[in-house]
Design a protein around this motif. Structure first.
Motif, PDB file in Angstrom:
ATOM      1  N   THR A  79      50.001  50.322  18.105  1.00 14.01           N
ATOM      2  CA  THR A  79      51.078  49.531  17.522  1.00 14.01           C
ATOM      3  C   THR A  79      50.912  49.601  16.012  1.00 14.01           C
ATOM      4  OG1 THR A  79      50.832  48.030  19.375  1.00 14.01           O
ATOM      5  CG2 THR A  79      52.232  47.284  17.584  1.00 14.01           C
ATOM      6  N   GLU A  80      51.992  49.988  15.350  1.00  9.20           N
ATOM      7  CA  GLU A  80      51.925  50.135  13.902  1.00  9.20           C
ATOM      8  C   GLU A  80      51.505  48.823  13.251  1.00  9.20           C
ATOM      9  OE1 GLU A  80      55.585  52.093  12.841  1.00  9.20           O
ATOM     10  OE2 GLU A  80      54.609  52.882  11.034  1.00  9.20           O
ATOM     11  N   GLY A  81      50.560  48.908  12.362  1.00 10.37           N
ATOM     12  CA  GLY A  81      50.109  47.715  11.652  1.00 10.37           C
ATOM     13  C   GLY A  81      49.104  46.868  12.422  1.00 10.37           C
ATOM     14  N   GLN A  82      48.843  47.221  13.678  1.00 12.77           N
ATOM     15  CA  GLN A  82      47.907  46.394  14.464  1.00 12.77           C
ATOM     16  C   GLN A  82      46.669  47.132  14.918  1.00 12.77           C
ATOM     17  OE1 GLN A  82      49.606  44.201  17.675  1.00 12.77           O
ATOM     18  NE2 GLN A  82      51.212  43.353  16.380  1.00 12.77           N
ATOM     19  N   GLY A  83      46.838  48.380  15.286  1.00 10.46           N
ATOM     20  CA  GLY A  83      45.653  49.122  15.716  1.00 10.46           C
ATOM     21  C   GLY A  83      45.950  50.101  16.825  1.00 10.46           C
ATOM     22  N   THR A  84      44.909  50.787  17.233  1.00  5.69           N
ATOM     23  CA  THR A  84      45.057  51.880  18.187  1.00  5.69           C
ATOM     24  C   THR A  84      43.924  51.849  19.193  1.00  5.69           C
ATOM     25  OG1 THR A  84      46.007  53.211  16.424  1.00  5.69           O
ATOM     26  CG2 THR A  84      45.214  54.409  18.346  1.00  5.69           C
ATOM     27  N   THR A  85      44.251  52.200  20.433  1.00  2.00           N
ATOM     28  CA  THR A  85      43.207  52.372  21.448  1.00  2.00           C
ATOM     29  C   THR A  85      43.315  53.766  22.038  1.00  2.00           C
ATOM     30  OG1 THR A  85      43.224  50.056  22.032  1.00  2.00           O
ATOM     31  CG2 THR A  85      42.329  51.550  23.665  1.00  2.00           C
ATOM     32  N   PHE A  86      42.215  54.489  22.003  1.00  2.00           N
ATOM     33  CA  PHE A  86      42.142  55.755  22.730  1.00  2.00           C
ATOM     34  C   PHE A  86      41.263  55.535  23.956  1.00  2.00           C
ATOM     35  CE2 PHE A  86      43.600  57.600  18.777  1.00  2.00           C
ATOM     36  CZ  PHE A  86      44.381  58.659  19.222  1.00  2.00           C
ATOM     37  N   THR A  87      41.696  56.042  25.106  1.00  2.00           N
ATOM     38  CA  THR A  87      40.874  55.932  26.306  1.00  2.00           C
ATOM     39  C   THR A  87      40.567  57.326  26.837  1.00  2.00           C
ATOM     40  OG1 THR A  87      42.025  53.895  26.823  1.00  2.00           O
ATOM     41  CG2 THR A  87      40.667  54.837  28.575  1.00  2.00           C
ATOM     42  N   ASP A 143      40.583  50.345  17.573  1.00  2.00           N
ATOM     43  CA  ASP A 143      40.373  49.993  16.162  1.00  2.00           C
ATOM     44  C   ASP A 143      41.452  49.020  15.706  1.00  2.00           C
ATOM     45  OD1 ASP A 143      42.667  51.378  14.721  1.00  2.00           O
ATOM     46  OD2 ASP A 143      41.785  53.107  15.741  1.00  2.00           O
ATOM     47  N   SER A 144      41.120  48.265  14.655  1.00  2.00           N
ATOM     48  CA  SER A 144      42.096  47.324  14.117  1.00  2.00           C
ATOM     49  C   SER A 144      42.760  47.934  12.886  1.00  2.00           C
ATOM     50  CB  SER A 144      41.394  46.022  13.745  1.00  2.00           C
ATOM     51  OG  SER A 144      40.433  46.292  12.738  1.00  2.00           O
ATOM     52  N   GLY A 145      42.941  49.249  12.943  1.00  2.00           N
ATOM     53  CA  GLY A 145      43.485  49.964  11.779  1.00  2.00           C
ATOM     54  C   GLY A 145      44.990  49.930  11.689  1.00  2.00           C
ATOM     55  N   LYS A 146      45.536  50.917  10.963  1.00  2.00           N
ATOM     56  CA  LYS A 146      46.961  50.830  10.639  1.00  2.00           C
ATOM     57  C   LYS A 146      47.891  51.243  11.761  1.00  2.00           C
ATOM     58  CE  LYS A 146      47.080  55.176   8.112  1.00  2.00           C
ATOM     59  NZ  LYS A 146      46.218  56.035   7.802  1.00  2.00           N
ATOM     60  N   GLY A 147      47.376  51.795  12.854  1.00  2.00           N
ATOM     61  CA  GLY A 147      48.225  52.160  13.987  1.00  2.00           C
ATOM     62  C   GLY A 147      49.118  53.356  13.693  1.00  2.00           C
ATOM     63  N   MET A 148      49.990  53.665  14.649  1.00  2.00           N
ATOM     64  CA  MET A 148      50.857  54.845  14.484  1.00  2.00           C
ATOM     65  C   MET A 148      52.276  54.512  14.906  1.00  2.00           C
ATOM     66  SD  MET A 148      48.730  57.768  16.401  1.00  2.00           S
ATOM     67  CE  MET A 148      47.362  56.931  17.138  1.00  2.00           C
ATOM     68  N   SER A 149      53.224  55.157  14.277  1.00  2.00           N
ATOM     69  CA  SER A 149      54.613  55.018  14.707  1.00  2.00           C
ATOM     70  C   SER A 149      54.789  55.843  15.982  1.00  2.00           C
ATOM     71  CB  SER A 149      55.537  55.560  13.620  1.00  2.00           C
ATOM     72  OG  SER A 149      55.359  56.959  13.520  1.00  2.00           O
ATOM     73  N   PRO A 150      55.821  55.536  16.795  1.00  2.00           N
ATOM     74  CA  PRO A 150      56.037  56.323  18.015  1.00  2.00           C
ATOM     75  C   PRO A 150      56.220  57.813  17.704  1.00  2.00           C
ATOM     76  CG  PRO A 150      57.434  54.368  17.995  1.00  2.00           C
ATOM     77  CD  PRO A 150      56.758  54.429  16.668  1.00  2.00           C
TER      78      PRO A 150
END
Ligand SMILES: Nc1ncnc2c1ncn2[C@@H]1O[C@H](COP(=O)(O)OP(=O)(O)OP(=O)(O)O)[C@@H](O)[C@H]1O
Ligand SMILES: [Mg+2]
Length: 400
Positions: free
Chosen positions: A385-393, A334-341
Protein backbone atom coordinates in the motif's frame (compact mmCIF):
# COMPACT_ATOMS: atom_id res chain seq x y z
CA UNK A 1 20.63 -2.06 -47.81
CA UNK A 2 20.91 -4.79 -45.21
CA UNK A 3 17.15 -4.95 -44.89
CA UNK A 4 16.90 -5.48 -48.61
CA UNK A 5 19.38 -8.33 -48.50
CA UNK A 6 17.33 -10.05 -45.78
CA UNK A 7 14.17 -9.42 -47.64
CA UNK A 8 15.65 -10.95 -50.76
CA UNK A 9 16.72 -14.10 -48.94
CA UNK A 10 13.15 -14.49 -47.80
CA UNK A 11 11.91 -13.91 -51.32
CA UNK A 12 14.20 -16.60 -52.64
CA UNK A 13 12.94 -19.06 -50.07
CA UNK A 14 9.39 -18.12 -50.89
CA UNK A 15 10.08 -18.63 -54.57
CA UNK A 16 11.27 -22.17 -53.91
CA UNK A 17 7.82 -22.87 -52.50
CA UNK A 18 5.99 -20.98 -55.09
CA UNK A 19 4.81 -18.65 -52.28
CA UNK A 20 6.48 -15.54 -53.63
CA UNK A 21 3.41 -13.43 -53.14
CA UNK A 22 2.98 -14.42 -49.53
CA UNK A 23 4.68 -11.66 -47.50
CA UNK A 24 4.90 -13.91 -44.42
CA UNK A 25 7.55 -15.99 -46.11
CA UNK A 26 9.98 -13.09 -46.18
CA UNK A 27 9.96 -12.78 -42.40
CA UNK A 28 12.81 -13.56 -40.03
CA UNK A 29 10.36 -15.32 -37.76
CA UNK A 30 10.00 -19.04 -38.03
CA UNK A 31 6.81 -19.93 -39.82
CA UNK A 32 5.39 -23.42 -40.14
CA UNK A 33 2.01 -24.37 -41.58
CA UNK A 34 0.46 -27.81 -41.07
CA UNK A 35 -2.70 -29.47 -42.27
CA UNK A 36 -5.56 -30.29 -39.88
CA UNK A 37 -3.76 -33.41 -38.62
CA UNK A 38 -0.60 -31.49 -37.70
CA UNK A 39 1.43 -32.68 -40.70
CA UNK A 40 3.82 -29.98 -41.88
CA UNK A 41 2.85 -28.55 -45.28
CA UNK A 42 5.39 -25.78 -45.51
CA UNK A 43 8.11 -24.06 -43.51
CA UNK A 44 10.09 -20.90 -44.29
CA UNK A 45 13.90 -20.60 -44.52
CA UNK A 46 14.13 -19.22 -40.98
CA UNK A 47 12.59 -22.51 -39.80
CA UNK A 48 14.92 -24.68 -41.83
CA UNK A 49 17.98 -22.56 -40.85
CA UNK A 50 17.18 -22.89 -37.18
CA UNK A 51 16.03 -26.48 -37.11
CA UNK A 52 18.64 -27.99 -39.42
CA UNK A 53 16.13 -29.72 -41.73
CA UNK A 54 15.72 -28.67 -45.36
CA UNK A 55 12.29 -27.34 -46.18
CA UNK A 56 11.63 -30.50 -48.19
CA UNK A 57 12.62 -32.71 -45.25
CA UNK A 58 10.19 -30.93 -42.99
CA UNK A 59 7.28 -31.23 -45.33
CA UNK A 60 5.20 -34.32 -44.56
CA UNK A 61 6.58 -34.71 -41.03
CA UNK A 62 4.29 -34.44 -37.98
CA UNK A 63 4.76 -31.17 -36.07
CA UNK A 64 5.46 -33.27 -32.99
CA UNK A 65 9.02 -34.02 -34.22
CA UNK A 66 9.86 -30.45 -33.20
CA UNK A 67 9.34 -30.80 -29.49
CA UNK A 68 8.19 -32.63 -26.42
CA UNK A 69 4.97 -32.52 -24.45
CA UNK A 70 6.56 -31.40 -21.25
CA UNK A 71 6.50 -27.64 -21.89
CA UNK A 72 4.36 -24.53 -21.33
CA UNK A 73 2.88 -25.35 -24.73
CA UNK A 74 2.46 -29.03 -25.49
CA UNK A 75 3.82 -29.50 -29.00
CA UNK A 76 2.32 -32.97 -29.14
CA UNK A 77 -1.23 -31.72 -28.69
CA UNK A 78 -3.11 -30.37 -31.70
CA UNK A 79 -5.93 -29.14 -29.44
CA UNK A 80 -3.49 -26.93 -27.54
CA UNK A 81 -1.76 -25.69 -30.69
CA UNK A 82 -5.04 -24.64 -32.25
CA UNK A 83 -5.69 -22.28 -29.36
CA UNK A 84 -2.20 -21.08 -28.40
CA UNK A 85 -2.55 -17.52 -29.60
CA UNK A 86 -0.31 -15.90 -26.97
CA UNK A 87 3.45 -16.31 -27.06
CA UNK A 88 4.87 -19.13 -24.95
CA UNK A 89 8.47 -19.93 -24.26
CA UNK A 90 9.22 -23.43 -25.50
CA UNK A 91 12.21 -25.39 -26.74
CA UNK A 92 12.24 -26.70 -30.29
CA UNK A 93 14.26 -29.76 -31.07
CA UNK A 94 16.60 -29.47 -34.04
CA UNK A 95 17.51 -32.27 -36.37
CA UNK A 96 20.70 -32.91 -34.39
CA UNK A 97 18.69 -33.20 -31.17
CA UNK A 98 19.77 -29.82 -29.73
CA UNK A 99 17.12 -27.66 -28.05
CA UNK A 100 16.58 -24.05 -29.11
CA UNK A 101 14.49 -21.68 -26.94
CA UNK A 102 11.81 -19.85 -28.94
CA UNK A 103 8.73 -17.75 -28.32
CA UNK A 104 5.96 -19.61 -30.05
CA UNK A 105 2.36 -18.84 -30.87
CA UNK A 106 0.06 -20.89 -33.00
CA UNK A 107 -3.53 -20.97 -34.09
CA UNK A 108 -5.97 -22.94 -36.18
CA UNK A 109 -6.77 -22.06 -39.78
CA UNK A 110 -10.47 -22.46 -40.45
CA UNK A 111 -12.63 -22.81 -43.47
CA UNK A 112 -15.87 -21.69 -41.91
CA UNK A 113 -16.11 -23.86 -38.80
CA UNK A 114 -13.89 -26.56 -40.21
CA UNK A 115 -10.25 -26.74 -39.08
CA UNK A 116 -8.04 -26.98 -42.15
CA UNK A 117 -4.63 -26.45 -40.62
CA UNK A 118 -2.44 -24.88 -37.98
CA UNK A 119 -0.04 -21.98 -38.37
CA UNK A 120 2.91 -21.65 -35.98
CA UNK A 121 5.06 -18.54 -35.66
CA UNK A 122 8.18 -18.63 -33.52
CA UNK A 123 11.06 -16.32 -32.70
CA UNK A 124 14.52 -17.62 -31.83
CA UNK A 125 15.41 -16.24 -28.38
CA UNK A 126 18.60 -18.18 -27.72
CA UNK A 127 20.70 -15.01 -27.92
CA UNK A 128 18.43 -13.21 -25.44
CA UNK A 129 18.67 -16.20 -23.13
CA UNK A 130 22.43 -16.09 -23.26
CA UNK A 131 22.50 -12.36 -22.52
CA UNK A 132 20.01 -12.90 -19.71
CA UNK A 133 22.22 -15.49 -18.03
CA UNK A 134 25.23 -13.21 -18.40
CA UNK A 135 23.25 -10.45 -16.74
CA UNK A 136 22.19 -12.68 -13.88
CA UNK A 137 25.85 -13.48 -13.42
CA UNK A 138 26.83 -9.82 -13.40
CA UNK A 139 24.03 -9.01 -10.95
CA UNK A 140 25.46 -11.71 -8.71
CA UNK A 141 28.91 -10.16 -9.02
CA UNK A 142 27.46 -6.72 -8.25
CA UNK A 143 25.72 -7.97 -5.13
CA UNK A 144 28.91 -9.69 -4.02
CA UNK A 145 30.69 -6.35 -4.48
CA UNK A 146 28.04 -4.58 -2.41
CA UNK A 147 28.32 -7.30 0.18
CA UNK A 148 32.10 -7.11 0.29
CA UNK A 149 31.94 -3.37 1.04
CA UNK A 150 29.55 -4.00 3.96
CA UNK A 151 31.56 -6.91 5.26
CA UNK A 152 34.81 -4.97 5.01
CA UNK A 153 33.29 -2.27 7.21
CA UNK A 154 31.99 -4.82 9.71
CA UNK A 155 35.38 -6.49 9.99
CA UNK A 156 37.40 -3.30 9.94
CA UNK A 157 35.71 -1.82 12.97
CA UNK A 158 36.49 -4.65 15.46
CA UNK A 159 39.89 -5.17 13.86
CA UNK A 160 40.61 -1.46 14.52
CA UNK A 161 39.99 -1.70 18.25
CA UNK A 162 41.63 -5.13 18.57
CA UNK A 163 44.75 -3.60 17.02
CA UNK A 164 44.69 -0.60 19.32
CA UNK A 165 44.03 -2.79 22.40
CA UNK A 166 46.99 -4.98 21.55
CA UNK A 167 49.18 -1.84 21.38
CA UNK A 168 48.03 -0.75 24.84
CA UNK A 169 48.46 -4.27 26.22
CA UNK A 170 52.00 -4.42 24.89
CA UNK A 171 52.82 -1.16 26.80
CA UNK A 172 51.25 -2.64 29.94
CA UNK A 173 53.35 -5.79 29.62
CA UNK A 174 56.46 -3.61 29.38
CA UNK A 175 55.39 -1.86 32.64
CA UNK A 176 54.70 -5.20 34.34
CA UNK A 177 58.11 -6.59 33.36
CA UNK A 178 59.81 -3.50 34.83
CA UNK A 179 57.91 -4.13 38.04
CA UNK A 180 58.83 -7.80 37.98
CA UNK A 181 62.51 -6.94 37.58
CA UNK A 182 62.31 -4.66 40.64
CA UNK A 183 60.58 -7.46 42.51
CA UNK A 184 63.37 -9.95 41.58
CA UNK A 185 66.05 -7.52 42.80
CA UNK A 186 64.21 -7.23 46.09
CA UNK A 187 63.86 -11.00 46.33
CA UNK A 188 67.59 -11.50 45.79
CA UNK A 189 68.57 -8.93 48.46
CA UNK A 190 66.19 -10.56 50.96
CA UNK A 191 67.60 -14.00 50.17
CA UNK A 192 71.13 -12.72 50.70
CA UNK A 193 70.06 -11.15 54.02
CA UNK A 194 71.12 -7.64 52.90
CA UNK A 195 68.38 -5.84 54.72
CA UNK A 196 69.54 -2.29 53.98
CA UNK A 197 69.52 -2.98 50.32
CA UNK A 198 66.21 -4.80 50.64
CA UNK A 199 64.61 -1.78 52.20
CA UNK A 200 65.73 0.53 49.40
CA UNK A 201 64.70 -2.06 46.80
CA UNK A 202 61.27 -2.24 48.40
CA UNK A 203 60.92 1.55 48.12
CA UNK A 204 61.89 1.33 44.45
CA UNK A 205 59.30 -1.41 43.95
CA UNK A 206 56.59 0.66 45.64
CA UNK A 207 57.53 3.72 43.59
CA UNK A 208 57.35 1.69 40.39
CA UNK A 209 53.93 0.31 41.41
CA UNK A 210 52.70 3.87 41.80
CA UNK A 211 54.30 5.01 38.58
CA UNK A 212 52.51 2.41 36.55
CA UNK A 213 49.29 2.67 38.61
CA UNK A 214 49.13 -1.11 39.09
CA UNK A 215 45.51 -1.24 40.32
CA UNK A 216 44.22 0.62 37.24
CA UNK A 217 46.49 -1.34 34.92
CA UNK A 218 45.22 -4.70 36.21
CA UNK A 219 41.62 -3.60 35.79
CA UNK A 220 42.25 -2.19 32.33
CA UNK A 221 44.03 -5.36 31.18
CA UNK A 222 40.88 -7.35 32.02
CA UNK A 223 38.67 -4.89 30.09
CA UNK A 224 40.95 -4.79 27.06
CA UNK A 225 41.10 -8.57 26.85
CA UNK A 226 37.31 -8.96 27.18
CA UNK A 227 36.73 -6.29 24.52
CA UNK A 228 39.27 -7.82 22.13
CA UNK A 229 37.87 -11.31 22.56
CA UNK A 230 34.44 -9.91 21.84
CA UNK A 231 35.68 -8.19 18.67
CA UNK A 232 37.53 -11.28 17.50
CA UNK A 233 34.37 -13.28 18.05
CA UNK A 234 32.40 -10.80 15.95
CA UNK A 235 34.89 -11.12 13.10
CA UNK A 236 34.76 -14.89 13.39
CA UNK A 237 30.95 -14.84 13.19
CA UNK A 238 30.95 -12.58 10.14
CA UNK A 239 33.39 -14.85 8.36
CA UNK A 240 31.30 -17.90 9.27
CA UNK A 241 28.14 -16.20 8.02
CA UNK A 242 29.87 -15.19 4.85
CA UNK A 243 30.97 -18.75 4.31
CA UNK A 244 27.44 -19.99 4.80
CA UNK A 245 26.02 -17.22 2.63
CA UNK A 246 28.33 -17.90 -0.25
CA UNK A 247 28.21 -21.69 -0.05
CA UNK A 248 29.48 -22.59 -3.47
CA UNK A 249 26.33 -23.69 -5.29
CA UNK A 250 25.55 -27.34 -4.80
CA UNK A 251 24.24 -29.39 -7.66
CA UNK A 252 21.36 -30.76 -5.62
CA UNK A 253 18.83 -29.30 -3.25
CA UNK A 254 19.80 -29.89 0.37
CA UNK A 255 17.47 -29.91 3.41
CA UNK A 256 18.14 -26.46 4.83
CA UNK A 257 17.20 -24.36 7.82
CA UNK A 258 15.61 -21.17 6.46
CA UNK A 259 15.79 -19.52 9.89
CA UNK A 260 19.54 -19.84 10.06
CA UNK A 261 19.81 -18.72 6.42
CA UNK A 262 17.85 -15.60 7.38
CA UNK A 263 20.01 -15.01 10.46
CA UNK A 264 23.25 -15.21 8.52
CA UNK A 265 21.91 -13.02 5.71
CA UNK A 266 20.70 -10.50 8.28
CA UNK A 267 24.13 -10.37 9.87
CA UNK A 268 25.60 -9.55 6.50
CA UNK A 269 23.14 -6.84 5.50
CA UNK A 270 22.72 -5.44 9.01
CA UNK A 271 25.36 -2.83 8.27
CA UNK A 272 23.09 -1.32 5.63
CA UNK A 273 19.97 -1.63 7.74
CA UNK A 274 20.93 -0.87 11.31
CA UNK A 275 20.93 2.92 11.19
CA UNK A 276 17.37 3.45 10.06
CA UNK A 277 15.50 0.25 10.78
CA UNK A 278 14.41 -1.82 13.73
CA UNK A 279 14.44 -5.48 12.81
CA UNK A 280 11.73 -7.60 14.40
CA UNK A 281 12.15 -11.34 14.10
CA UNK A 282 9.41 -13.88 14.59
CA UNK A 283 11.09 -17.08 13.52
CA UNK A 284 8.79 -20.07 13.83
CA UNK A 285 9.61 -23.67 14.56
CA UNK A 286 9.84 -24.84 10.95
CA UNK A 287 11.20 -28.08 9.47
CA UNK A 288 14.15 -28.21 7.06
CA UNK A 289 13.25 -27.33 3.46
CA UNK A 290 14.90 -28.93 0.42
CA UNK A 291 16.46 -26.02 -1.46
CA UNK A 292 19.58 -24.39 -2.86
CA UNK A 293 20.30 -22.41 0.29
CA UNK A 294 22.85 -20.09 -1.27
CA UNK A 295 20.32 -18.90 -3.82
CA UNK A 296 17.56 -18.58 -1.26
CA UNK A 297 19.93 -16.46 0.85
CA UNK A 298 20.43 -14.26 -2.18
CA UNK A 299 16.64 -13.79 -2.40
CA UNK A 300 16.50 -12.92 1.32
CA UNK A 301 19.25 -10.40 0.77
CA UNK A 302 17.41 -8.76 -2.14
CA UNK A 303 14.17 -8.56 -0.15
CA UNK A 304 15.90 -7.13 2.93
CA UNK A 305 17.92 -4.59 0.97
CA UNK A 306 14.78 -3.50 -0.93
CA UNK A 307 12.89 -3.19 2.36
CA UNK A 308 15.72 -1.07 3.78
CA UNK A 309 15.81 1.12 0.67
CA UNK A 310 12.04 1.67 0.86
CA UNK A 311 12.39 3.17 4.35
CA UNK A 312 13.48 6.77 4.10
CA UNK A 313 13.64 7.94 7.73
CA UNK A 314 13.10 5.41 10.45
CA UNK A 315 11.04 2.27 10.16
CA UNK A 316 10.69 -1.40 10.95
CA UNK A 317 11.30 -4.59 9.04
CA UNK A 318 9.34 -7.51 10.41
CA UNK A 319 10.51 -10.98 9.43
CA UNK A 320 8.30 -13.97 10.09
CA UNK A 321 8.72 -17.64 9.23
CA UNK A 322 5.92 -20.19 9.55
CA UNK A 323 4.49 -23.35 8.11
CA UNK A 324 1.22 -23.37 6.16
CA UNK A 325 0.22 -26.92 5.28
CA UNK A 326 2.98 -28.16 2.98
CA UNK A 327 4.52 -24.76 2.43
CA UNK A 328 7.20 -23.03 4.44
CA UNK A 329 6.71 -19.29 4.29
CA UNK A 330 8.96 -16.31 4.90
CA UNK A 331 7.30 -12.90 5.15
CA UNK A 332 9.29 -9.71 5.01
CA UNK A 333 7.17 -6.68 5.91
CA UNK A 334 8.53 -3.16 5.83
CA UNK A 335 7.00 0.11 6.94
CA UNK A 336 8.48 1.87 3.92
CA UNK A 337 7.00 3.95 1.16
CA UNK A 338 5.09 1.13 -0.56
CA UNK A 339 4.30 0.90 -4.27
CA UNK A 340 1.60 2.13 -6.59
CA UNK A 341 -0.41 -0.58 -8.39
CA UNK A 342 1.38 0.38 -11.64
CA UNK A 343 4.80 -0.22 -10.09
CA UNK A 344 3.59 -3.45 -8.46
CA UNK A 345 2.61 -4.85 -11.83
CA UNK A 346 6.13 -4.47 -13.18
CA UNK A 347 8.47 -5.29 -10.30
CA UNK A 348 9.39 -8.77 -11.53
CA UNK A 349 10.43 -7.50 -14.96
CA UNK A 350 14.18 -7.58 -15.52
CA UNK A 351 15.63 -4.03 -15.38
CA UNK A 352 12.49 -2.48 -13.94
CA UNK A 353 13.63 -0.05 -11.28
CA UNK A 354 12.39 3.18 -9.76
CA UNK A 355 15.79 3.85 -8.26
CA UNK A 356 18.32 6.33 -9.56
CA UNK A 357 21.00 5.27 -12.01
CA UNK A 358 23.72 3.49 -10.09
CA UNK A 359 21.43 2.73 -7.16
CA UNK A 360 19.55 -0.21 -8.61
CA UNK A 361 19.83 -2.34 -11.70
CA UNK A 362 16.27 -3.62 -11.42
CA UNK A 363 17.34 -7.23 -11.44
CA UNK A 364 16.90 -8.11 -7.76
CA UNK A 365 13.27 -9.19 -7.90
CA UNK A 366 13.40 -10.76 -11.34
CA UNK A 367 16.23 -12.93 -10.07
CA UNK A 368 14.28 -13.70 -6.90
CA UNK A 369 11.32 -14.74 -9.03
CA UNK A 370 13.50 -16.97 -11.15
CA UNK A 371 15.00 -18.63 -8.06
CA UNK A 372 11.79 -19.09 -6.06
CA UNK A 373 9.24 -19.81 -8.75
CA UNK A 374 11.16 -21.36 -11.61
CA UNK A 375 13.92 -23.15 -9.75
CA UNK A 376 12.10 -24.20 -6.58
CA UNK A 377 8.47 -24.46 -7.69
CA UNK A 378 7.58 -21.94 -4.99
CA UNK A 379 5.65 -18.68 -4.91
CA UNK A 380 6.74 -15.08 -4.49
CA UNK A 381 3.83 -12.86 -3.46
CA UNK A 382 3.62 -9.13 -2.90
CA UNK A 383 1.15 -6.92 -1.07
CA UNK A 384 1.77 -3.22 -0.88
CA UNK A 385 0.00 0.00 0.00
CA UNK A 386 1.50 3.28 -1.08
CA UNK A 387 2.72 5.27 1.89
CA UNK A 388 2.23 2.38 4.32
CA UNK A 389 4.56 -0.43 3.45
CA UNK A 390 5.12 -3.66 1.62
CA UNK A 391 5.05 -7.36 2.38
CA UNK A 392 6.85 -9.94 0.29
CA UNK A 393 6.06 -13.59 0.98
CA UNK A 394 8.30 -16.40 -0.16
CA UNK A 395 6.56 -19.80 -0.12
CA UNK A 396 8.65 -22.89 -0.66
CA UNK A 397 7.18 -26.36 -1.07
CA UNK A 398 8.17 -28.67 1.79
CA UNK A 399 8.30 -31.60 -0.58
CA UNK A 400 10.00 -29.78 -3.43
N1 LIG B 1 10.00 -3.32 -0.30
C1 LIG B 1 9.74 -2.49 -1.31
N2 LIG B 1 9.07 -1.35 -1.12
C2 LIG B 1 8.79 -0.48 -2.13
N3 LIG B 1 9.16 -0.71 -3.40
C3 LIG B 1 9.83 -1.85 -3.68
C4 LIG B 1 10.16 -2.79 -2.66
N4 LIG B 1 10.82 -3.81 -3.24
C5 LIG B 1 10.90 -3.53 -4.55
N5 LIG B 1 10.32 -2.35 -4.83
C6 LIG B 1 10.17 -1.72 -6.16
O1 LIG B 1 10.46 -2.68 -7.14
C7 LIG B 1 11.49 -2.22 -8.01
C8 LIG B 1 12.29 -3.39 -8.51
O2 LIG B 1 12.99 -4.02 -7.45
P1 LIG B 1 14.30 -4.86 -7.75
O3 LIG B 1 14.81 -5.40 -6.46
O4 LIG B 1 13.99 -5.82 -8.83
O5 LIG B 1 15.28 -3.81 -8.37
P2 LIG B 1 16.03 -2.59 -7.64
O6 LIG B 1 15.96 -2.76 -6.15
O7 LIG B 1 15.48 -1.33 -8.19
O8 LIG B 1 17.51 -2.81 -8.14
P3 LIG B 1 18.53 -3.97 -7.69
O9 LIG B 1 17.79 -4.89 -6.79
O10 LIG B 1 18.92 -4.63 -8.97
O11 LIG B 1 19.63 -3.26 -7.03
C9 LIG B 1 12.26 -1.23 -7.16
O12 LIG B 1 12.97 -0.28 -7.96
C10 LIG B 1 11.16 -0.57 -6.35
O13 LIG B 1 10.48 0.40 -7.09
MG1 LIG C 1 16.51 -4.70 -5.24
Amino acid sequence: MEENALHNTGQRAAKAHGDVDNPLYSTLSILIVTDARGVIQSANTAASDLLGYTQEEMRGQPLSILGTANQPLNLQSLEELVRAASHREVSLQTQSGALVPVLLSSSGIYDGAKLTGIVCVALDISRNKMLESQLVQSEKMASIGQLAAGVAHEINNPMGFIYSNLGTLSGYIEDLSQLLRKYETLEKSVQKGKLDMASSNLSALTAEKERIDLAYLMEDIGDLITESLDGANRVRKIVLNLKEFSHVGRAEKMPSDLNSGLESTLNIVSNELKYKTTIEKELGDIPLVPCFMQEINQVFMNLLVNAGQAITDQGTIHIRTYREEDWICVRVTDSGKGMSPEVQKRIFEPFFTTKRVGEGTGLGLSMAYQIIVEKHGGQLLVESTEGQGTTFTVRLPLHG
